[in-house]
Design an enzyme around this catalytic site. Sequence first.
Site, mmCIF file in Angstrom:
data_model
loop_
_atom_site.group_PDB
_atom_site.id
_atom_site.type_symbol
_atom_site.label_atom_id
_atom_site.label_comp_id
_atom_site.label_asym_id
_atom_site.label_seq_id
_atom_site.Cartn_x
_atom_site.Cartn_y
_atom_site.Cartn_z
ATOM 1 N N LYS A 127 2.989 2.120 1.309
ATOM 2 C CA LYS A 127 3.374 2.553 -0.046
ATOM 3 C C LYS A 127 4.422 1.603 -0.621
ATOM 4 C CE LYS A 127 1.851 7.171 1.100
ATOM 5 N NZ LYS A 127 2.134 8.471 1.709
ATOM 6 N N GLN A 148 7.634 11.880 3.109
ATOM 7 C CA GLN A 148 6.430 11.671 3.921
ATOM 8 C C GLN A 148 6.135 12.910 4.779
ATOM 9 O OE1 GLN A 148 4.219 9.027 3.776
ATOM 10 N NE2 GLN A 148 2.974 10.264 5.168
ATOM 11 N N ASP A 167 4.298 12.543 -6.014
ATOM 12 C CA ASP A 167 3.293 12.760 -4.962
ATOM 13 C C ASP A 167 2.616 14.126 -5.146
ATOM 14 O OD1 ASP A 167 1.979 11.723 -2.738
ATOM 15 O OD2 ASP A 167 3.296 12.718 -1.303
#
Length: 292
Positions: free
Chosen positions: A55, A99, A122
């Site tokens: 990312k 994450q 996200d």
Amino acid sequence: MAATVLDGKRLARQIENELKHRVARIRRSTGGRIPVLATILVGDDPASATYVRMKGNACKRVGMDSSRILLPEETTTRELLAEIDRLNDDPRVHGILLQHPVPGHVDERACFDRISTGKDVDGVTAHGFGLMAMGASAYGAATPAGIMKLLSHYQIPLEGRNAVVVGRSPILGKPMAMMLLNANATVTICHSRTRNLSCIVRAADIVVGAVGRREFIRADWISDNAVIIDAGYHPGSVGDVELSAVVRRCAAYTPVPGGVGPMTITTLIAQTVESAEVDAAGPGPAPANERG
Ligand code: NAP
């Protein structure tokens, strides 16, 4: 007719090229500011570390910055919440990625939900999910939002079609189902307690594999001319669907790798750029009832 390959790698590259221009425009309009994605990795799981690195690399490719926050395995929920608060308050940060998964002792849902909606690039907060499900403006969960972009790019019709999503996780299966529903598909969500899974999958025009088990969805469950979306990735370059045995008789499929994965990353980056564009545009005029 040969099946259409839903080439996520190629589309992601194309989107990244467009993003480079958008990032350059933000720089010009703000006197040099660039979008920043903050990534938080808790613990030292090697797969998660790889995803975070990928990312960060994607940020670089489009001219953005990423700020990597590495926290030790023993980080508590309280400490992680404090870190998220700090990033929420930092005006240089446009997007926050926590994450998944965090270590088991951390309350992941509480931490996801602490991310401010405007920085939830996200698409992991319950608030963002609710807005998206209602068809209101919100950043969608990156993986299903990337899948929707892929389906749209290849002009796969969704309206009125039977879509079966196998998996109901908060970051993938559930938001995927809502996005397909919002696109007027008729959606069935399957999970570990579903009965007669093979029969349900057989009725699908569109099958989404989001199970996390190697080739779990068998080729003989899938009807001719179905569209197959495979979110899984396992050693040996296979996914959650037994793809090799069905590619010759399906209408379209996402390759593994090179299908869903690159679209997830690009969608995360695109949503961060969008957040930076909102920031660069500054506050609009106050609504009439808030003006003095
Ligand atoms: P997850 O949180 O483990 O969820 C798995 C889902 O599969 C659960 O809803 C579970 O049902 C369901 N399931 C498990 N066994 C089943 C069975 N026997 N029959 C039917 N359903 C069953 O996984 P996830 O995070 O959603 O990820 C799913 C897959 O997508 C994984 O392969 C993951 O690596 C991949 N993924 C890829 C990307 C990408 O960017 N490419 C991103 C995210 C995830 P219950 O709810 O009943 O337990």
